[in-house]
Write a protein that holds these residues in place. Structure first.
Motif, short mmCIF file in Angstrom:
data_model
loop_
_atom_site.label_atom_id
_atom_site.label_comp_id
_atom_site.label_asym_id
_atom_site.label_seq_id
_atom_site.Cartn_x
_atom_site.Cartn_y
_atom_site.Cartn_z
N ILE A 1 0.87 -1.18 0.00
CA ILE A 1 0.00 0.00 0.00
C ILE A 1 0.91 1.23 0.00
CG2 ILE A 1 -1.62 1.35 1.40
CD1 ILE A 1 -2.64 -1.38 2.48
N TYR A 2 0.61 2.18 -0.86
CA TYR A 2 1.39 3.42 -0.86
C TYR A 2 0.45 4.60 -1.06
CZ TYR A 2 0.87 3.26 -5.95
OH TYR A 2 0.35 3.22 -7.23
N VAL A 3 0.94 5.79 -0.74
CA VAL A 3 0.16 7.01 -0.88
C VAL A 3 1.00 7.97 -1.71
CG1 VAL A 3 -0.99 8.88 0.40
CG2 VAL A 3 -0.73 6.62 1.45
N MET A 4 0.38 8.69 -2.66
CA MET A 4 1.16 9.66 -3.44
C MET A 4 1.24 10.97 -2.66
SD MET A 4 2.21 8.08 -6.11
CE MET A 4 2.80 9.25 -7.32
N VAL A 5 2.46 11.47 -2.47
CA VAL A 5 2.68 12.75 -1.81
C VAL A 5 3.52 13.60 -2.77
CG1 VAL A 5 3.70 13.93 0.19
CG2 VAL A 5 2.66 11.67 0.47
N ASN A 6 2.96 14.70 -3.25
CA ASN A 6 3.65 15.54 -4.25
C ASN A 6 4.16 14.70 -5.42
OD1 ASN A 6 3.32 17.66 -2.46
ND2 ASN A 6 5.29 17.26 -1.48
N ASP A 7 3.30 13.84 -5.98
CA ASP A 7 3.66 13.01 -7.14
C ASP A 7 4.71 11.95 -6.84
OD1 ASP A 7 1.89 14.23 -8.79
OD2 ASP A 7 3.34 15.66 -9.61
N PRO B 1 3.81 3.15 6.29
CA PRO B 1 4.46 3.56 7.55
C PRO B 1 5.11 4.94 7.45
CG PRO B 1 5.02 1.28 7.00
CD PRO B 1 4.25 1.82 5.83
N CYS B 2 5.79 5.23 6.32
CA CYS B 2 6.42 6.55 6.17
C CYS B 2 5.35 7.64 6.07
CB CYS B 2 7.31 6.61 4.93
SG CYS B 2 8.91 5.82 5.18
N TYR B 3 4.25 7.30 5.40
CA TYR B 3 3.19 8.30 5.27
C TYR B 3 2.68 8.70 6.65
CZ TYR B 3 -1.06 10.75 4.13
OH TYR B 3 -2.03 11.72 4.05
N VAL B 4 2.38 7.68 7.46
CA VAL B 4 1.83 7.96 8.79
C VAL B 4 2.86 8.74 9.61
CG1 VAL B 4 1.05 6.89 10.93
CG2 VAL B 4 0.22 6.03 8.73
N LYS B 5 4.14 8.35 9.47
CA LYS B 5 5.18 8.99 10.26
C LYS B 5 5.48 10.43 9.79
CE LYS B 5 9.73 7.91 10.17
NZ LYS B 5 10.63 6.83 9.78
N ASN B 6 5.58 10.62 8.47
CA ASN B 6 6.08 11.90 7.97
C ASN B 6 5.06 12.85 7.35
OD1 ASN B 6 8.54 10.70 8.57
ND2 ASN B 6 8.88 10.00 6.48
#
Length: 414
Positions: free
Chosen positions: A331-337, A343-348
Motif C-alpha cells: 500500500i502506498y500514498v502519493m505525496v507531491n507526485d 508507515p512513512c506516510y503515517v510517520k512523515n
C-alpha cells in the motif's frame, strides 16, 4: 561500495533550499540530494569544466566537432564555449572607468555585433552574464536539458550489457538524425533561392544548401517577409534570427522563440533536437522516444518496467520516496507526485487529527476543513465546548475548533 562519481559535487549548496540543506550528497541511485531531496540541477554542482566535457561528449562523432577540442593529456573532447566579453567605458566624475560584462556563452559567430544583438533579444533574466541569475539559469538548463545519463551509459545505474548496447545505438541514432546546433544569421544573408541540383551537394553549411522558394515579386514590392516559425510574427530584416540546419533554412526563429516545444525553455546554447517539425531539448526529445524512470530519471532500455500513477518506473525503482523500500504489492500514498509507503506516510506526512492529536491513517475517513483535519468518528469530530458529535451536523468553525451552536462558541470564545 560507493558508485563512480558519487563524490561529485559533494557539499555543493542548494540554490532552492539555501541554508536548510547541509550541502549536496548524492542518493545512491536517484539523481537527488539525500539531505534536501532537491534534484541535482537545483545544486551548484558541476564545474564549468565538467559541463564542457559533457557537451563535448555530446558533439563527439557528429558534424559539430568544430565546437570541441580534444584535451592533449586524456583525449577527452571538451566543448569550446564561445565566451563574449564586452567592455563599456563608463564616464565617471573624474576619469573613465571600464565596465566589463562577461557572457559565459555566446553564439559562435564571427560578427560580434550580431552576437551582442542576439543577447539583447533574450529576456534580461536569461542572458548568461557571469554572476547573474541568467548564468544560473543557463547552468540549470544544461543539467536539466542535457542530462549526462541520457548519452553516457557509464553515468547510468547498473545497466545490463544488453541495455548498454541498446543505449549506445539509441545515442548514435539521435546524433545522426536529430541533434543540431542553431546558427545565428541575418535573414537577408540566408539565400532562399529555389533548390538547384548543383548547389545541394557541396554541403556548404547553410547558404547554398538553403532550400526555399523565391516569390515572384515585382521590383517595386517590398522584399521577402520573414516570419518566426514559432510565434508567426514578422521578423525584422536587420535583426539576428536563429536557423536550424535540420529544419531547413526556410525556417527561422526569434532568439527568444528558439525553445523546446515541450517545456518552452530556451534551448541551452542553441542545442536542439529536431523531430516531426518540432524543436526539442535533449531531455524531452528522449522522452518522446523512450520511457523514463520516475525514480532514477534514466531512460528505460529494459522490456520489463512498471507503469503507475501515469509514470514509468524500473521495477527495482518503484520505491518509497522516503525510505526506498520497494513498493510492489504494498500500500502506498502519493505525496507531491512521489509514492510513499504507508508507515512513512503515517510517520512523515499524515494529517493530524484536531480531536485526538494522532496521525490519520490514509485509508480511514476523515473530515477536512481549511487546513484542519479530524478522524470522522464520534470521539474526534465533536463540539469543542459540549463534546456533541458533529458528524452529519451543521457546525461553526473557528480556527482549529468546531462548535455545535452560537451558545457553545460564545462560552469558549468569551
Amino acid at each position: 561500495q560507493m558508485g563512480l562519481g558519487h563524490e561529485q559535487g559533494f557539499g555543493a549548496p542548494c540554490l532552492k533550499c539555501k541554508d536548510k540543506c547541509e550541502g549536496f550528497e548524492l542518493h545512491f541511485w536517484r539523481k537527488i540530494c539525500r539531505n534536501c531531496k532537491c534534484g541535482q540541477e537545483e545544486h551548484d554542482i558541476l564545474t564549468s569544466n565538467e559541463e564542457d566535457r559533457k557537451v563535448g561528449k555530446l558533439f563527439e562523432d557528429t558534424k559539430y566537432t568544430t565546437l570541441i577540442a580534444k584535451l592533449k593529456n586524456d583525449g577527452i573532447p571538451m566543448y569550446k564555449r564561445n565566451v563574449m566579453i564586452l567592455t563599456n567605458p563608463v564616464p565617471a566624475k573624474k576619469n573613465i572607468s571600464i565596465n566589463t560584462v562577461t557572457f559565459e556563452w555566446a553564439p559562435p559567430v564571427q560578427n560580434q555585433t550580431l552576437a551582442r544583438q542576439y543577447m539583447q533579444m533574450l529576456p534580461k533574466e536569461k542572458q548568461p552574464v557571469a554572476g547573474s541569475e541568467g548564468a544560473q539559469y543557463r547552468k540549470k538548463q544544461l543539467a536539466k536539458q542535457l542530462p549526462a545519463h541520457d548519452q553516457d551509459p557509464s553515468k547510468c545505474h547498473e545497466l545490463s550489457p544488453n541495455e548498454v548496447k541498446q543505449m549506445e545505438q539509441f545515442v548514435k541514432k539521435y546524433k545522426t538524425e536529430a541533434l543540431g546546433v542553431g546558427d545565428v544569421k541575418l535573414p537577408a544573408e540566408v539565400e532562399t533561392r529555389a533548390p538547384d541540383k548543383n548547389n545541394l551537394d557541396n554541403g556548404d553549411r547553410g547558404t547554398s544548401a538553403a532550400v526555399g522558394v523565391m516569390e515572384n515579386k515585382s521590383s517595386d514590392q517590398k522584399a521577402t517577409q520573414y516570419s518566426c516559425y514559432r510565434c508567426k510574427l514578422t521578423m525584422k530584416e536587420g535583426d539576428p534570427a536563429v536557423y536550424a540546419e535540420r529544419a531547413g533554412y526556410d525556417k527561422l526563429w526569434h532568439p527568444a522563440c528558439f525553445v523546446c516545444c515541450t517545456c518552452s525553455e530556451l534551448l541551452v546554447d542553441m542545442i536542439y533536437f529536431w523531430k516531426n517539425g518540432n524543436l526539442y531539448c535533449g531531455r524531452h526529445y528522449c522522452d518522446s522516444e523512450k520511457p523514463r524512470c520516475a525514480g532514477c530519471d534514466e531512460l528505460i532500455f529494459s522490456n520489463e518496467y512498471t507503469q503507475a500513477e501515469g509514470q514509468n518506473w524500473h521495477l527495482k525503482h518503484f520505491c518509497c520516496f522516503d525510505c526506498d523500500c520497494v513498493l510492489a504489492g504494498e500500500i502506498y500514498v502519493m505525496v507531491n507526485d512521489k509514492p510513499v509507503c504507508k508507515p512513512c506516510y503515517v510517520k512523515n506526512h499524515a494529517a493530524i487529527c484536531q480531536g485526538c492529536h494522532n496521525a490519520i491513517d490514509p485509508e480511514v475517513q476523515r473530515v477536512t476543513y481549511n487546513s484542519f483535519n479530524w478522524h470522522a468518528t464520534q470521539e474526534c469530530f465533536i463540539c469543542s465546548c459540549c463534546s456533541k458529535c458533529l458528524i452529519g451536523q451543521k457546525f461553526m468553525p473557528v480556527e482549529g475548533m468546531v462548535f455545535c451552536s452560537v451558545e457553545c462558541k460564545k462560552k469558549i470564545m468569551s
